[in-house]
Design a protein around this motif. Sequence first.
Motif, mmCIF file in Angstrom:
data_model
loop_
_atom_site.group_PDB
_atom_site.id
_atom_site.type_symbol
_atom_site.label_atom_id
_atom_site.label_comp_id
_atom_site.label_asym_id
_atom_site.label_seq_id
_atom_site.Cartn_x
_atom_site.Cartn_y
_atom_site.Cartn_z
ATOM 1 N N LYS A 219 0.902 -1.105 0.099
ATOM 2 C CA LYS A 219 0.027 -0.085 0.162
ATOM 3 C C LYS A 219 0.866 1.300 -0.029
ATOM 4 C CE LYS A 219 -3.657 2.050 2.637
ATOM 5 N NZ LYS A 219 -4.588 2.286 3.835
ATOM 6 N N GLN A 242 -1.154 4.938 -6.432
ATOM 7 C CA GLN A 242 -0.437 3.696 -7.053
ATOM 8 C C GLN A 242 -0.781 3.611 -8.399
ATOM 9 O OE1 GLN A 242 -1.862 -0.734 -6.457
ATOM 10 N NE2 GLN A 242 -0.086 -0.265 -4.793
ATOM 11 N N ASN A 255 4.401 3.156 -6.764
ATOM 12 C CA ASN A 255 3.923 3.885 -5.635
ATOM 13 C C ASN A 255 4.566 5.046 -5.626
ATOM 14 O OD1 ASN A 255 2.345 1.783 -4.903
ATOM 15 N ND2 ASN A 255 3.580 1.028 -3.271
ATOM 16 N N LYS A 335 -11.380 3.477 1.247
ATOM 17 C CA LYS A 335 -11.099 2.467 0.664
ATOM 18 C C LYS A 335 -10.276 2.322 -0.563
ATOM 19 C CE LYS A 335 -13.612 -0.081 3.636
ATOM 20 N NZ LYS A 335 -14.648 -0.241 3.281
ATOM 21 N N GLU A 336 -9.826 1.466 -1.114
ATOM 22 C CA GLU A 336 -9.124 1.393 -2.229
ATOM 23 C C GLU A 336 -10.057 1.544 -3.492
ATOM 24 O OE1 GLU A 336 -6.032 -1.238 -5.258
ATOM 25 O OE2 GLU A 336 -6.852 -2.095 -3.200
ATOM 26 N N GLN A 337 -9.609 2.603 -4.193
ATOM 27 C CA GLN A 337 -10.514 2.977 -5.411
ATOM 28 C C GLN A 337 -9.711 3.006 -6.765
ATOM 29 O OE1 GLN A 337 -12.283 7.130 -5.161
ATOM 30 N NE2 GLN A 337 -14.060 6.253 -6.107
ATOM 31 N N THR A 338 -10.353 2.876 -7.683
ATOM 32 C CA THR A 338 -9.522 2.909 -9.078
ATOM 33 C C THR A 338 -10.049 3.924 -10.024
ATOM 34 O OG1 THR A 338 -9.228 0.451 -9.087
ATOM 35 C CG2 THR A 338 -8.848 1.615 -11.137
ATOM 36 N N ASN A 348 -4.883 3.651 -8.774
ATOM 37 C CA ASN A 348 -5.635 3.241 -7.389
ATOM 38 C C ASN A 348 -5.078 4.344 -6.367
ATOM 39 O OD1 ASN A 348 -6.192 0.941 -8.564
ATOM 40 N ND2 ASN A 348 -4.876 -0.218 -7.995
ATOM 41 N N THR A 349 -6.353 4.687 -5.580
ATOM 42 C CA THR A 349 -6.157 5.573 -4.489
ATOM 43 C C THR A 349 -6.423 4.896 -3.067
ATOM 44 O OG1 THR A 349 -8.435 6.345 -4.708
ATOM 45 C CG2 THR A 349 -6.688 7.433 -6.038
ATOM 46 N N PHE A 350 -6.019 5.485 -2.075
ATOM 47 C CA PHE A 350 -6.238 4.899 -0.905
ATOM 48 C C PHE A 350 -6.126 6.292 0.234
ATOM 49 C CE2 PHE A 350 -3.515 2.043 -3.303
ATOM 50 C CZ PHE A 350 -4.014 0.813 -2.917
ATOM 51 N N ASP A 351 -7.286 5.925 0.997
ATOM 52 C CA ASP A 351 -7.254 7.182 2.245
ATOM 53 C C ASP A 351 -7.417 8.274 1.377
ATOM 54 O OD1 ASP A 351 -7.104 5.283 4.290
ATOM 55 O OD2 ASP A 351 -4.951 5.283 4.045
#
Length: 412
Positions: A219, A242, A255, A335-338, A348-351
């Motif tokens: 991550k 990502q 990353n 949550k992880e989103q594309t 891919n995005t996180f937080d």
Amino acid sequence: MVCFRLSPVPGSGLVLLCLVLGAVSSYALELNVTDSEKATCLYAKWQMNFTIRYETTSKTYKTVTISNFSTATYNGSICGDGQNNPKIAVQFGSGFSWTVNFTKEASSTYSIDGISFSYNISDNTTFPDAKDKGILTVHDAVGFRIPLNNIFRCNSLSTLEKNGVVQSYWDVHVQAFVQNGTVSTKEFLCEKDKTITTVVPITPTTAPPPTTTPTPKEKPEVGSYSVNNSNGTCLLATMGLQLNFTHDKVVSVININPNTTDFTGSCQPQTALLRLNCSNIKYLDFVFAVKNENRFYLKEVNVSMYLVNGSVFSIANNNLSYWDAPLGSSYMCNKEQTVSVSGAFQINTFDLRVQPFNVMEGKYSTAQECSLDDDTILIPIIVGAGLSGLIIVIVIAYVIGRRKSYAGYQTL
């Protein structure tokens, strides 16, 4: 349509220049230059921005992005005649200018002869604490040939880089030496538009699966980014990024390290830009727009990366629809989103949390959560599943009990 009547051009009388600004993107330009008989002789439609890296008096380097052309003037744009070649001339900001010259090569071709960009590094508002002063100019001898009576089209992102200046162009449609006052419908495509790896715009927001599966990667670290203008902070973004891209059927995952990533941007009433760059990424642009006067969304992503083999991977898509939220609020998705930019590039995005408009006191406003984070729907599902399971247990127990009762009667 905004029209400007320019000074007389030798041999062609007065020239009427009309500019249409795109309703969403503040740097979408379209012009139509006509001759003395009001016949179109030069047509162009394009989008562009400029990223300039300059040295400060403290011997550090800063980067600024020029993307607002709302105050542009267009003096000097001409059709051309026997003594002068066609030319597009744009002036904007404080001492900025951009010029494109065209040359007729023969009876069957013409060329985009050269592109010049001049900027006033003495403008302390745009270039605070700049070491150099005065007007600086970069010139690129393009020499790109186009058949006569063809309109040149290049939707893909193209860049020119020289002396610390990166010129970015996309959605380009241009025709010089227009014949009979009618812009041609026959297109001459740039090489990138002929390939399948870099296509703009891309209508579908979902992408086909890559040809190979990338190696899972940890991550990414979450970074905080912001953009400031004269009124203070105008854009906030917090996210782990990502990048997944496919080149020559090889899938790679990168990353973004926020500790080694620089960021710039700009804020306009209808659009906002966040640009990231680091050692192997020339730029990663997130362009936000306002829709229906009460909501914002991610409309566009542009990326250009240096690959290990020395080539450059570039993708642009200005037809996205992600991260939609009301103006005056922020958008959040833990949550992880594309984000599917194209079949060859996804993010891919996180937080994630972003607010590109109406930032107050440099802080996020109330967030609208993405559907992935909304777990309220899980409560009735869990309750329903529990009740269903309980009913099944009761039915099974009842059936077993009945069978035992029947067995007892038979014994007696």
